[in-house]
Design an enzyme around this catalytic site. Structure first.
Site, short mmCIF file in Angstrom:
data_model
loop_
_atom_site.label_atom_id
_atom_site.label_comp_id
_atom_site.label_asym_id
_atom_site.label_seq_id
_atom_site.Cartn_x
_atom_site.Cartn_y
_atom_site.Cartn_z
CB ILE A 18 48.20 -3.55 57.07
CG1 ILE A 18 47.48 -2.70 58.12
CG2 ILE A 18 47.46 -4.86 56.82
CD1 ILE A 18 46.12 -2.16 57.68
CG ASN A 87 48.42 -4.33 52.14
OD1 ASN A 87 47.63 -4.05 53.03
ND2 ASN A 87 49.63 -3.75 52.04
CE1 TYR A 150 41.71 3.72 51.29
CE2 TYR A 150 39.95 4.01 52.89
CZ TYR A 150 41.12 3.39 52.49
OH TYR A 150 41.70 2.45 53.29
CE LYS A 154 41.24 0.43 50.55
NZ LYS A 154 42.30 -0.58 50.33
CB THR A 185 49.83 1.86 59.25
OG1 THR A 185 48.84 2.59 58.52
CG2 THR A 185 49.27 0.52 59.68
N1 LIG Z 1 45.68 1.88 58.46
C1 LIG Z 1 44.36 1.84 58.44
O1 LIG Z 1 43.70 2.33 59.37
C2 LIG Z 1 43.64 1.18 57.33
C3 LIG Z 1 42.25 1.08 57.44
C4 LIG Z 1 41.53 0.45 56.43
C5 LIG Z 1 42.19 -0.06 55.33
N2 LIG Z 1 43.53 0.07 55.23
C6 LIG Z 1 44.15 -0.46 54.01
O2 LIG Z 1 45.24 -1.28 54.36
C7 LIG Z 1 46.19 -1.28 53.28
C8 LIG Z 1 47.57 -1.01 53.86
O3 LIG Z 1 47.58 0.29 54.45
P1 LIG Z 1 48.52 0.67 55.68
O4 LIG Z 1 47.65 1.21 56.73
O5 LIG Z 1 49.45 -0.43 56.00
O6 LIG Z 1 49.28 1.92 55.05
P2 LIG Z 1 50.82 2.20 54.73
O7 LIG Z 1 51.65 1.87 55.90
O8 LIG Z 1 50.82 3.60 54.21
O9 LIG Z 1 51.13 1.17 53.57
C9 LIG Z 1 50.64 1.32 52.27
C10 LIG Z 1 51.46 0.41 51.38
O10 LIG Z 1 50.94 0.46 50.05
C11 LIG Z 1 52.03 0.66 49.15
N3 LIG Z 1 51.54 1.37 48.00
C12 LIG Z 1 50.76 2.48 47.95
N4 LIG Z 1 50.55 2.84 46.68
C13 LIG Z 1 51.21 1.93 45.90
C14 LIG Z 1 51.37 1.77 44.51
N5 LIG Z 1 50.80 2.61 43.63
N6 LIG Z 1 52.12 0.74 44.07
C15 LIG Z 1 52.70 -0.12 44.93
N7 LIG Z 1 52.58 -0.01 46.25
C16 LIG Z 1 51.84 1.01 46.74
C17 LIG Z 1 53.03 1.48 49.96
O11 LIG Z 1 54.35 1.28 49.46
P3 LIG Z 1 55.14 2.41 48.60
O12 LIG Z 1 54.87 3.71 49.25
O13 LIG Z 1 56.56 1.95 48.63
O14 LIG Z 1 54.57 2.31 47.24
C18 LIG Z 1 52.91 0.83 51.32
O15 LIG Z 1 53.72 -0.32 51.40
C19 LIG Z 1 45.71 -0.23 52.29
O16 LIG Z 1 45.02 -0.85 51.24
C20 LIG Z 1 44.75 0.62 53.12
O17 LIG Z 1 43.78 1.25 52.34
C21 LIG Z 1 44.27 0.68 56.19
#
Ligand SMILES: NC(=O)c1ccc[n+]([C@@H]2O[C@H](COP(=O)([O-])OP(=O)(O)OC[C@H]3O[C@@H](n4cnc5c(N)ncnc54)[C@H](OP(=O)(O)O)[C@@H]3O)[C@@H](O)[C@H]2O)c1
Length: 249
Positions: A18, A87, A150, A154, A185
Site C-alpha cells: 500500500i 503507513n 494489532y 490500530k 500485499t
Molecule cells: N494489506 C492489508 O490487507 C491491510 C489491511 C489493513 C491495514 N493494512 C495496513 O496497511 C499498511 C501497509 O501494509 P501493506 O499491506 O502494504 O503491507 P506490506 O506490503 O508488508 O508493507 C509494510 C511496510 O511497512 C514497512 N515497515 C514495517 N515495519 C517497519 C518498521 N519498523 N520501520 C519502518 N518500516 C516498517 C515495511 O518495510 P520494511 O520491511 O522495509 O521495514 C513495508 O514497506 C500497514 O500499516 C498495515 O497494517 C494493510
C-alpha cells in the site's frame, strides 16, 4: 490534472504494498516523494520505480533517532514537507492466549508507538496547511481473531488522529485516517500464516465483503490522494474506510 504539484511527501513503508502504491500515486501527481523503510533492496527498487524526484531513507519507524533523521534529511534535501503518510505497520496472527510480552511490544511498537512518533517528529518540520494520513485497519473496529494486539494498536491510532486534529488545527494541518482492508500485499506473508492458511483467510475475508473481493493497493492509493490533496480541504479527523463495505453493513 496533477493534484500534488510542488508538494513534498514522506511515506513510511513506501517500499512495499500500500505504501509503495501511495508513493507512486503521489509521484505521478507531481509530488516529490521520500520513502522510508528498513529493507535497503526494496527501498532502492521502489525509489527507481517512482516517476519524479524522489529519495529513500533507510530506518526503523520504532526508532526515535531514525525518525528524526528521516525528517531532518527530507527537510534539508527538499526544503519543506507538506504531506506525511504514517503507513509502516503490519500484523502477526496469534491467538490472544499465546501473545508474549515480546510479541506485544513488537506489534504495538510498529503499529502505535511508531505512528505516534512519526507524526510527533514530522509536525515541527511540516508546512502549515499540510496533510497527515494515518493508515489504520478495519481491525480497529471489528473482531478479527488472532489480531488482538494489532487491532488494539490500530484503534489507538484512530483515536490519536482525533486529538492531533485538535492540537494541529491552529497550524491548519489536517490529520485523517485511511482504513484499508483487506488488500493484496506482502502483508499476508508476514503474518506467520502458512500459504494454505493465507488462502483460507483471504477466502473468508472476501466472503465477508459486499463486493466479494480483496482490494488492490492502487484503490487505497486513490483514497490517500484524496486525503493528501486540496480535494479534501474540509476533511479533518475523519476515517476514510476502503474495505469494499466490509465494516459498513
Ligand atoms: N494489506 C492489508 O490487507 C491491510 C489491511 C489493513 C491495514 N493494512 C495496513 O496497511 C499498511 C501497509 O501494509 P501493506 O499491506 O502494504 O503491507 P506490506 O506490503 O508488508 O508493507 C509494510 C511496510 O511497512 C514497512 N515497515 C514495517 N515495519 C517497519 C518498521 N519498523 N520501520 C519502518 N518500516 C516498517 C515495511 O518495510 P520494511 O520491511 O522495509 O521495514 C513495508 O514497506 C500497514 O500499516 C498495515 O497494517 C494493510
Amino acid at each position: 490534472m496533477k493534484k500534488l504539484e510542488g508538494k513534498v511527501a514522506v511515506v513510511t513503508g513506501g517500499n512495499s504494498g500500500i505504501g509503495f502504491s501511495i508513493a507512486k500515486m503521489f509521484s505521478d501527481h507531481g509530488a516529490k516523494v521520500v520513502i522510508f523503510g528498513r529493507d535497503a533492496e526494496s527501498l532502492k527498487d521502489a525509489d527507481i520505480a517512482l516517476a519524479g524526484e524522489s529519495m529513500f531513507i533507510k530506518g526503523d519507524a520504532c526508532s526515535q533517532e531514525d525518525l528524526e533523521t528521516l525528517f531532518r534529511k527530507t527537510r534539508n534535501h527538499f526544503g519543506t514537507i507538506d504531506i506525511v503518510v504514517a503507513n509502516a505497520g503490519g500484523a502477526i496472527m496469534q491467538p490472544f492466549l499465546e501473545v508474549t510480552e515480546e510479541d506485544f511490544i513488537y506489534q504495538s511498537d510498529v503499529n502505535f508507538k511508531g505512528v505516534f512518533f512519526t507524526l510527533q517528529k514530522a509536525a515541527p518540520c511540516m508546512n502549515d496547511s499540510g496533510a497527515a494520513i494515518i493508515v489504520s485497519s478495519s481491525a480497529n473496529c471489528r473482531a478479527v481473531p488472532g489480531m488482538s494486539v494489532y487491532g488494539s494498536a490500530k484503534a489507538a491510532v484512530r483515536a490519536l488522529a482525533r486529538t492531533l486534529t485538535q492540537e494541529l488545527a491552529p497550524r491548519k494541518i489536517r490529520v485523517n485516517v485511511l482504513t484499508p482492508d483487506p488488500v493484496m500485499t506482502a502483508a499476508y506473508s508476514r503474518t506467520g500464516l502458512s500459504e494454505e492458511e493465507i488462502g483460507d483467510f483471504q477466502a473468508l475475508q472476501a466472503s465477508q465483503i459486499p463486493l466479494k473481493r480483496i482490494g488492490q493497493p492502487d484503490e487505497i492509493a486513490a483514497a490517500a490522494l484524496f486525503l493528501a490533496s486540496s480535494d479534501s480541504s474540509f476533511v479533518a479527523g475523519a476515517e476514510l474506510v476502503t474495505d469494499g463495505g466490509m465494516t459498513q453493513i
